[in-house]
Write a protein that holds these residues in place. Structure first.
Motif, PDB file in Angstrom:
ATOM      1  N   LEU A 164       2.742  11.131  -1.187  1.00 47.29           N
ATOM      2  CA  LEU A 164       1.426  10.704  -0.731  1.00 47.29           C
ATOM      3  C   LEU A 164       0.349  11.238  -1.664  1.00 47.29           C
ATOM      4  CD1 LEU A 164       1.777  11.348   3.101  1.00 47.29           C
ATOM      5  CD2 LEU A 164       1.485   9.116   2.013  1.00 47.29           C
ATOM      6  N   PRO A 165      -0.741  10.505  -1.832  1.00 51.63           N
ATOM      7  CA  PRO A 165      -1.832  11.021  -2.656  1.00 51.63           C
ATOM      8  C   PRO A 165      -2.500  12.206  -1.995  1.00 51.63           C
ATOM      9  CG  PRO A 165      -2.492   9.004  -1.548  1.00 51.63           C
ATOM     10  CD  PRO A 165      -1.025   9.171  -1.289  1.00 51.63           C
ATOM     11  N   ALA A 188       4.215   6.688   4.410  1.00 52.78           N
ATOM     12  CA  ALA A 188       4.072   7.208   5.769  1.00 52.78           C
ATOM     13  C   ALA A 188       5.143   6.635   6.693  1.00 52.78           C
ATOM     14  CB  ALA A 188       2.683   6.890   6.311  1.00 52.78           C
ATOM     15  N   THR A 226      -6.562   9.871  -0.965  1.00 49.77           N
ATOM     16  CA  THR A 226      -5.947   9.131   0.130  1.00 49.77           C
ATOM     17  C   THR A 226      -6.757   7.914   0.539  1.00 49.77           C
ATOM     18  OG1 THR A 226      -4.923  11.133   1.002  1.00 49.77           O
ATOM     19  CG2 THR A 226      -5.188   9.319   2.527  1.00 49.77           C
ATOM     20  N   ARG A 271       0.834  -1.194   0.000  1.00 50.31           N
ATOM     21  CA  ARG A 271       0.000   0.000   0.000  1.00 50.31           C
ATOM     22  C   ARG A 271       0.869   1.243   0.000  1.00 50.31           C
ATOM     23  NH1 ARG A 271      -2.438   1.113   4.269  1.00 50.31           N
ATOM     24  NH2 ARG A 271      -3.553   2.768   3.216  1.00 50.31           N
ATOM     25  N   ARG A 272       0.649   2.092  -0.974  1.00 54.43           N
ATOM     26  CA  ARG A 272       1.495   3.271  -1.160  1.00 54.43           C
ATOM     27  C   ARG A 272       1.482   4.187   0.058  1.00 54.43           C
ATOM     28  NH1 ARG A 272       0.015   7.702  -5.781  1.00 54.43           N
ATOM     29  NH2 ARG A 272       1.255   9.449  -4.996  1.00 54.43           N
ATOM     30  N   THR A 273       0.293   4.497   0.565  1.00 56.45           N
ATOM     31  CA  THR A 273       0.228   5.431   1.676  1.00 56.45           C
ATOM     32  C   THR A 273       0.930   4.894   2.908  1.00 56.45           C
ATOM     33  OG1 THR A 273      -1.963   4.552   2.213  1.00 56.45           O
ATOM     34  CG2 THR A 273      -1.888   6.573   0.907  1.00 56.45           C
ATOM     35  N   SER A 300      -6.167   4.854  -1.660  1.00 55.34           N
ATOM     36  CA  SER A 300      -4.803   4.361  -1.884  1.00 55.34           C
ATOM     37  C   SER A 300      -4.475   3.210  -0.953  1.00 55.34           C
ATOM     38  CB  SER A 300      -3.793   5.496  -1.652  1.00 55.34           C
ATOM     39  OG  SER A 300      -4.020   6.538  -2.567  1.00 55.34           O
ATOM     40  N   ARG A 339      -5.736  14.769  -0.876  1.00 56.42           N
ATOM     41  CA  ARG A 339      -6.844  14.504   0.032  1.00 56.42           C
ATOM     42  C   ARG A 339      -7.929  13.648  -0.601  1.00 56.42           C
ATOM     43  NH1 ARG A 339     -11.377  18.826   1.747  1.00 56.42           N
ATOM     44  NH2 ARG A 339     -12.537  17.524   3.187  1.00 56.42           N
ATOM     45  N   ARG A 360      -1.270  15.021   3.692  1.00 53.08           N
ATOM     46  CA  ARG A 360      -0.059  15.386   2.957  1.00 53.08           C
ATOM     47  C   ARG A 360       0.426  16.806   3.239  1.00 53.08           C
ATOM     48  NH1 ARG A 360       0.182  14.938  -3.514  1.00 53.08           N
ATOM     49  NH2 ARG A 360      -1.244  16.694  -3.350  1.00 53.08           N
ATOM     50  N   SER A 364      -5.276   5.165   6.404  1.00 50.54           N
ATOM     51  CA  SER A 364      -6.359   5.504   5.480  1.00 50.54           C
ATOM     52  C   SER A 364      -6.528   4.404   4.428  1.00 50.54           C
ATOM     53  CB  SER A 364      -6.062   6.829   4.777  1.00 50.54           C
ATOM     54  OG  SER A 364      -6.108   7.897   5.685  1.00 50.54           O
ATOM     55  N   ALA A 373      -2.347   8.893   7.462  1.00 49.15           N
ATOM     56  CA  ALA A 373      -1.950   8.467   6.121  1.00 49.15           C
ATOM     57  C   ALA A 373      -1.711   6.967   6.077  1.00 49.15           C
ATOM     58  CB  ALA A 373      -0.691   9.212   5.685  1.00 49.15           C
TER      59      ALA A 373
END
Length: 495
Positions: free
Chosen positions: A486-487, A295, A492, A289-291, A495, A489, A356, A410, A407
């Protein structure tokens, strides 16, 4: 750090996966529920306090026990590494083997280790005691949250309980340096450890009476990923040991490369174990997961910078400015308050901005503060050289602390929310341990070079501290840049 009921704690820990080991609501009287809340909050206060309470006592510890600079670092790092490396395991233990059993085990280990550390007549025993404290804290901290979540099942009551728990967390973090300074000055450094003993004994007695006994899940112990916990903790310890060894040995010597190579092997083994065991400590898939991944990298840099700052400034206040332990502890108050204020500001605006912008802004402010702090002078003062940049750096950390957890969690499945928040805390502690080892080594090499050039000792030490703080600024600048990945708002949650 946060005090509002709906806010996550300043050091998020793995939340319980379920509340199915809670006793029925009808079995809990208001009095017994209140007692459980007091017990959980007091235990958590003790764990958080010990993250920072030893910093001001370090010069006194070093002088009495004849510690080296590396030994002085290990007093802090032994606790941080054991706590970080075993925190996720502790979170699983509270869920799998029963909350009461995990709570009592962690509290007993923490209390006994505090007594042993206070009685230590040598650096090795003190460092070992700090490591066992970290082990106890890693079991105890998740259990305190589990107690609250399973005792207070009604939403309004749970909100009030979590508010009290979070307020105590903030108070423990803010009070550590001040309490450590007062105890060191008027009772001796040993009391920064002894203070836990009467509290721990009282909490053990109260927990035996008020914490409900529940049946552990069948097969719970078999589901604990002990090999994963051992390899990750051993790997991180070897990594930090190798970095610290470079203070007195060349990078090509076995004293440095052997522990670094061991760290690589152990950490690789950890990844293999996590990919193959049925109940991994860290399911590797969650890191896709990217976020969450971004983070944790941001928090890693944040922890590396802020842990080192508290360590370096505690030495600067006492060794360069000549302050007593009490005055040095009081000098940390503006920073503690700034962290709380920053967290409160983040709470009020994050619903409008998303995490972010707050992460980027917070780490940018901390970077400015660290660069400013790196200009410390041997002839300076707290008012002229420290208070403004220190407050700026800590306000930025407070501004970024909660958004990092938001983040990370989420878009996470509810069943993995505790794991995600626990990973953030683990990254903070790991970053702090590695950052402290690296920056203290930089400071030591810089000081040695200045002394070789025949600089005054106070000037050489200050230059070393300044160089370390400048590297800390690099960490927070990288964290600010990383947060840009981070993506926004609106994305998020997906993601």
């Amino acid at each position: 750090m946060r005090t509002a009921a709906a806010q996550p704690p300043p050091h998020p820990i793995p939340a319980p996966a379920a509340a199915d080991d809670a006793p029925p609501p009808s079995s809990r009287t208001p009095r017994s529920a209140a007692a459980v809340l007091v017990i959980a909050c007091a235990a958590q206060f003790m764990v958080v306090l010990d993250v920072s309470i030893v910093n001001v006592a370090l010069p006194a510890m070093r002088a009495e026990l004849h510690l080296s600079a590396a030994g002085q670092q290990w007093i802090v790092n032994a606790y941080a590494l054991a706590f970080a490396g075993l925190l996720l395991l502790g979170g699983r233990a509270a869920d799998l083997v029963g909350t009461k059993r995990a709570f009592l085990t962690g509290l007993a280990a923490f209390t006994v280790a505090s007594l042993a550390g206070g009685l230590a007549e040598g650096g090795a025993l003190l460092i070992a005691a700090r490591a066992v404290q970290g082990l106890g804290g890693a079991i105890l901290a998740p259990a305190t949250l589990t107690l609250i979540m399973t005792t207070f099942t009604e939403p309004a009551a749970r909100t009030r309980a979590m508010g009290a728990w979070s307020a105590v967390m903030a108070a423990g973090g803010a009070a550590g340096a001040v309490v450590g300074g007062v105890l060191t000055e008027y009772a001796g450094w040993r009391w920064v450890l002894f203070v836990n003993v009467p509290i721990g004994v009282a909490l053990l007695a109260a927990a035996l009476v008020y914490v409900p006994r529940v049946t552990a899940r069948e097969g719970g112990l078999r589901r604990l990923d002990l090999p994963g916990a051992v390899t990750v903790t051993g790997g991180l310890t070897a990594l930090v040991y190798g970095i610290i060894s470079s203070e007195t040995h060349g990078w090509g010597e076995a004293a440095v490369w052997a522990p670094l190579a061991s760290a690589a092997v152990l950490l690789a083994a950890f990844l293999v174990i996590e990919a193959k065991v049925a109940h991994p400590l860290v399911p590797l898939g969650i890191l896709r997961r990217r976020t969450l991944a971004v983070a944790n990298l941001v928090v890693l840099g944040m922890g590396a910078a802020t842990f080192s700052m508290w360590f370096v400034l505690s030495l600067y206040f006492q060794q360069i400015l000549g302050q007593s332990a009490v005055k040095a502890g009081l000098c940390f108050l503006p920073g503690s308050i700034a962290i709380i204020v920053g967290a409160q500001v983040a709470t009020r605006v994050i619903t409008r901005t998303g995490p972010r912008p707050l992460l980027v802004t917070g780490m940018a402010l901390s970077t400015v503060g660290f660069v400013w702090l790196s200009r410390l002078s041997a002839d300076g003062s707290f008012a002229s050289d420290v208070v403004v940049p220190f407050t700026l750096a800590t306000f930025g950390a407070g501004l970024a602390m909660m958004p990092a957890t938001v983040a990370a969690t989420s878009g996470t499945d509810r069943s993995q929310a505790g794991l995600a928040s626990g990973l953030v805390n683990t990254s903070r502690q790991v970053g702090g341990a590695i950052g402290l080892a690296l920056l203290a080594t930089v400071a030591s090499h810089t000081t040695a070079a200045r002394l070789a050039a025949h600089d005054d000792m106070r000037v050489a030490l200050t230059d070393g501290y300044g160089r370390a703080l400048l590297i800390a600024a690099v960490f927070t600048a990288c964290a600010a840049l990383g947060a840009l990945a981070l993506p926004g708002r609106n994305r998020t949650e997906r993601s």
